[in-house]
Design an enzyme around this catalytic site. Structure first.
Site, PDB file in Angstrom:
ATOM      1  N   HIS A  47       0.460  -1.209   0.044  1.00 53.60           N
ATOM      2  CA  HIS A  47       0.234   0.160  -0.235  1.00 53.60           C
ATOM      3  C   HIS A  47       0.576   1.519   0.350  1.00 53.60           C
ATOM      4  O   HIS A  47       0.755   2.561  -0.865  1.00 53.60           O
ATOM      5  CB  HIS A  47      -0.591  -0.118   1.359  1.00 53.60           C
ATOM      6  CG  HIS A  47      -1.707   0.882   2.123  1.00 53.60           C
ATOM      7  ND1 HIS A  47      -2.713   1.466   0.559  1.00 53.60           N
ATOM      8  CD2 HIS A  47      -2.003   1.441   2.091  1.00 53.60           C
ATOM      9  CE1 HIS A  47      -3.255   3.585   1.240  1.00 53.60           C
ATOM     10  NE2 HIS A  47      -2.306   3.034   1.839  1.00 53.60           N
ATOM     11  N   HIS A  71       3.589   7.413   3.915  1.00 53.92           N
ATOM     12  CA  HIS A  71       2.636   8.232   4.997  1.00 53.92           C
ATOM     13  C   HIS A  71       1.727   7.130   6.200  1.00 53.92           C
ATOM     14  O   HIS A  71       1.404   8.334   6.861  1.00 53.92           O
ATOM     15  CB  HIS A  71       1.196   8.144   4.103  1.00 53.92           C
ATOM     16  CG  HIS A  71       0.875   7.466   2.999  1.00 53.92           C
ATOM     17  ND1 HIS A  71       1.154   6.497   2.328  1.00 53.92           N
ATOM     18  CD2 HIS A  71      -0.511   6.861   4.017  1.00 53.92           C
ATOM     19  CE1 HIS A  71       0.191   5.371   2.356  1.00 53.92           C
ATOM     20  NE2 HIS A  71      -0.727   5.802   3.209  1.00 53.92           N
ATOM     21  N   GLU A  75       1.395   6.016  11.680  1.00 53.27           N
ATOM     22  CA  GLU A  75      -0.208   5.400  12.583  1.00 53.27           C
ATOM     23  C   GLU A  75       0.147   4.264  12.718  1.00 53.27           C
ATOM     24  O   GLU A  75      -0.470   3.426  13.684  1.00 53.27           O
ATOM     25  CB  GLU A  75      -0.651   5.645  11.441  1.00 53.27           C
ATOM     26  CG  GLU A  75      -2.447   6.391  11.747  1.00 53.27           C
ATOM     27  CD  GLU A  75      -3.591   7.025  10.672  1.00 53.27           C
ATOM     28  OE1 GLU A  75      -2.789   7.664  10.203  1.00 53.27           O
ATOM     29  OE2 GLU A  75      -4.184   5.688  10.424  1.00 53.27           O
ATOM     30  N   ASP A  76       0.774   2.998  11.550  1.00 55.73           N
ATOM     31  CA  ASP A  76       0.832   1.942  12.342  1.00 55.73           C
ATOM     32  C   ASP A  76       1.829   1.317  12.103  1.00 55.73           C
ATOM     33  O   ASP A  76       2.187   0.000  12.241  1.00 55.73           O
ATOM     34  CB  ASP A  76      -0.054   1.212  10.414  1.00 55.73           C
ATOM     35  CG  ASP A  76      -1.501   1.542  10.523  1.00 55.73           C
ATOM     36  OD1 ASP A  76      -2.589   2.019  10.814  1.00 55.73           O
ATOM     37  OD2 ASP A  76      -2.309   2.138   9.179  1.00 55.73           O
ATOM     38  N   ASP A 137      -3.030   8.168  -1.644  1.00 50.20           N
ATOM     39  CA  ASP A 137      -3.490   6.872  -0.614  1.00 50.20           C
ATOM     40  C   ASP A 137      -4.618   6.474  -0.480  1.00 50.20           C
ATOM     41  O   ASP A 137      -5.138   5.611  -0.551  1.00 50.20           O
ATOM     42  CB  ASP A 137      -2.670   7.581   1.036  1.00 50.20           C
ATOM     43  CG  ASP A 137      -3.396   7.059   1.686  1.00 50.20           C
ATOM     44  OD1 ASP A 137      -3.094   5.748   1.499  1.00 50.20           O
ATOM     45  OD2 ASP A 137      -4.078   7.643   2.959  1.00 50.20           O
ATOM     46  N   ASP A 259     -20.927  12.952 -26.074  1.00 49.77           N
ATOM     47  CA  ASP A 259     -19.946  12.777 -25.680  1.00 49.77           C
ATOM     48  C   ASP A 259     -19.371  11.155 -25.031  1.00 49.77           C
ATOM     49  O   ASP A 259     -18.572  10.925 -24.450  1.00 49.77           O
ATOM     50  CB  ASP A 259     -19.540  13.592 -25.037  1.00 49.77           C
ATOM     51  CG  ASP A 259     -20.385  13.504 -23.701  1.00 49.77           C
ATOM     52  OD1 ASP A 259     -20.558  13.583 -23.383  1.00 49.77           O
ATOM     53  OD2 ASP A 259     -19.268  14.548 -22.810  1.00 49.77           O
TER      54      ASP A 259
HETATM   55 MN    MN Z   1      -2.715   4.856   3.325  1.00 57.01          MN
END
Ligand code: MN
Length: 486
Positions: A47, A71, A75-76, A137, A259
């Site tokens: 990811h 990123h 957090e993780d 993300d 279109d």
């Molecule tokens: Mn993420």
């Protein structure tokens, strides 16, 4: 295979330092996420890698790509801000910090979600790259939604993308990202409508393309015959969700939509765009009311192109879009495309004259921040963000033809403060479409507004009763505070 070379090969400026930074972030992220898995069972690092790759594809700079890798490490990934700053410096750690959600311990559920969004916007006002990283993300998250085991969560993520992140991508002028986000979440938010639209597309597309190809060949011949050089032609197929929205506007009648596919002509100069338009209209009759000159009058998000729809002569009707190569890149990548051309764009942006030009593009984010300061309750904040801030907008024009984007029911006072606080603070009257108008007038789409100022004119407490924007409210309050103390 998640090979860092794949990303390096996409970089616009693969200098020694930039490559070294990218590799370092790649390795750091790999270690930080080691052993972690996504819901689908694949390594979590995938990811981070795909987010960084999206950023490279948008044409973003090396610090953004590095922040893409990193990123989720706060957090993780068992690291902290101090370590990040020590390893990667202030710039990268600011970007990572900006996209990181607030702590699970202090905030929960809706509160955490809303407060994290507020934090994201504040960081974005300082550095727009933060929002672009968040969008990269999100793009990967929605492209892998089927790996999420909970149906309810899939729906929630998809809906939130449609209500918040798609309008943000639109504001940044990132057309390609906008279309991709919508198409990934479409089946989760409106499953039945998705199936129907897909079928319509399948039925009509081949037919449209056959006509288009035939028309393209005769057009190429004509343009070459008239001495136009340096032009390219290509097709664009309408995104599914975009087709669905159009079907809704046309009573689901596919025969009113011309279109599904469109022919795109890119040239080198603006002059050539008009030359091409002239040649086309000289040969094929245009459908009345469908000629749009977004080159002379760009859309508020900066989009530029000429659109016209012509009768091809053999019963078909074809939409044509004419733009320069540069306009094309800007339509696809929006604000990110500036990074690819101007070295050190954001540094310049922070300090010099360029600031004003870009600030204008980002004016809405400052407005968003000032507005949200007045909405302390988080439930209300989320609701009004989706409805007032993104959905119900009017576009009005300055006497010079610059578009200003305002919430519905905005007044000339709001307009004045959007232009400049000095203009708002000295407003004495307003004209709407050339006629004197009350400063309480609710502006409508397409109005041309001019503001009259006087040296000794000043804000009044009464204005607070009818202004709509946070920007105006804040400046009026500020002025009242200052001048009461004297
Ligand atoms: Mn993420």
């Amino acid at each position: 295979m998640s090979d860092v070379q794949e990303i390096i090969s996409l970089m616009k400026e693969p200098s020694k330092e930039n490559v070294a930074l990218t590799k370092k972030a790649y390795e750091f992220s790999q270690r930080a996420h080691e052993g972690d898995k996504r819901f689908s069972g694949e390594p979590y690092f995938n990811h981070a890698f795909e987010t960084a790759k999206n950023l490279a594809e948008f044409g973003m700079d090396a610090p953004s790509i590095a922040a893409g890798f990193l990123h989720d490490t706060l957090e993780d990934g068992n690291t902290d801000e101090k370590t990040l700053e020590k390893e990667f410096g202030k710039e990268v750690s600011f970007l990572v910090e900006g996209v990181t959600k607030l702590g699970k311990l202090k905030y929960r559920g809706l509160e955490r979600h809303a407060e994290s969004l507020r934090k994201l916007f504040i960081a974005t006002a300082k550095d727009a790259r933060v929002l672009i990283i968040k969008l990269a993300d999100r793009l990967h998250n929605v492209s892998t939604l089927d790996g999420h085991p909970e149906k309810e969560k899939r729906y929630r993520i998809a809906l939130e993308t449609l209500e918040i992140y798609v309008p943000l991508a639109d504001r940044l002028g990132m057309g390609r990202l906008h279309g991709e986000l919508e198409d990934y979440v479409f089946p989760y938010v409106f499953p039945e409508e998705y199936k129907k639209t897909k079928e319509i597309m399948k039925k009509k597309r081949a037919d449209h393309e056959k006509h288009l190809e035939k028309f393209r060949r005769s057009l190429q011949k004509e343009l070459a015959g008239h001495g136009v050089k340096n032009f390219k032609t290509s097709y664009r197929v309408k995104h599914l969700y975009s087709l669905y929205k159009k079907l809704l506007r046309k009573e689901m009648d596919i025969d009113k939509i011309y279109d599904i596919t469109a022919l795109r002509i890119t040239t080198e100069t603006v002059g050539e765009c008009y030359q091409v338009l002239g040649i086309i209209h000289g040969i094929w009759k245009p459908l009345p009311g469908r000629i749009k000159d977004y080159i002379a009058l760009p859309k508020p998000n900066g989009y530029q192109s000429i659109h016209t729809t012509v009768f091809t002569g053999d019963g078909a009707i074809v939409e044509i879009q004419i733009r320069t190569e540069q306009m094309h890149r800007e339509a696809e990548y929006g604000i990110a495309s500036h990074l690819a051309y101007k070295k050190g764009f954001f540094e310049k942006f922070k300090s010099s004259k360029n600031r004003q030009a870009v600030q204008k593009k980002l004016g809405w984010i400052n407005e968003l921040i000032q507005w949200q300061e007045n909405v302390s309750e988080n439930k209300k904040f989320l609701k009004e963000l989706k409805m007032d801030f993104f959905k119900h907008r009017v576009f009005v024009f300055t006497p010079h033809g610059d578009a200003i984007d305002l919430p519905e029911e905005s007044t000339p006072v709001d307009f004045a403060y959007m232009i400049h606080s000095d203009i708002g603070n000295h407003l004495s009257g307003a004209k709407v479409n050339g006629k004197m108008a009350s400063i309480k007038t609710k502006l409508r789409n397409g109005d041309i507004v001019s503001i009259e100022t006087k040296k000794n004119a000043h804000p009044s407490r009464k204005w607070l009763e009818y202004v709509k924007t946070g920007m105006a409210q804040r400046h009026i309050r500020l002025w009242l505070q200052k001048n009461q103390q004297n």
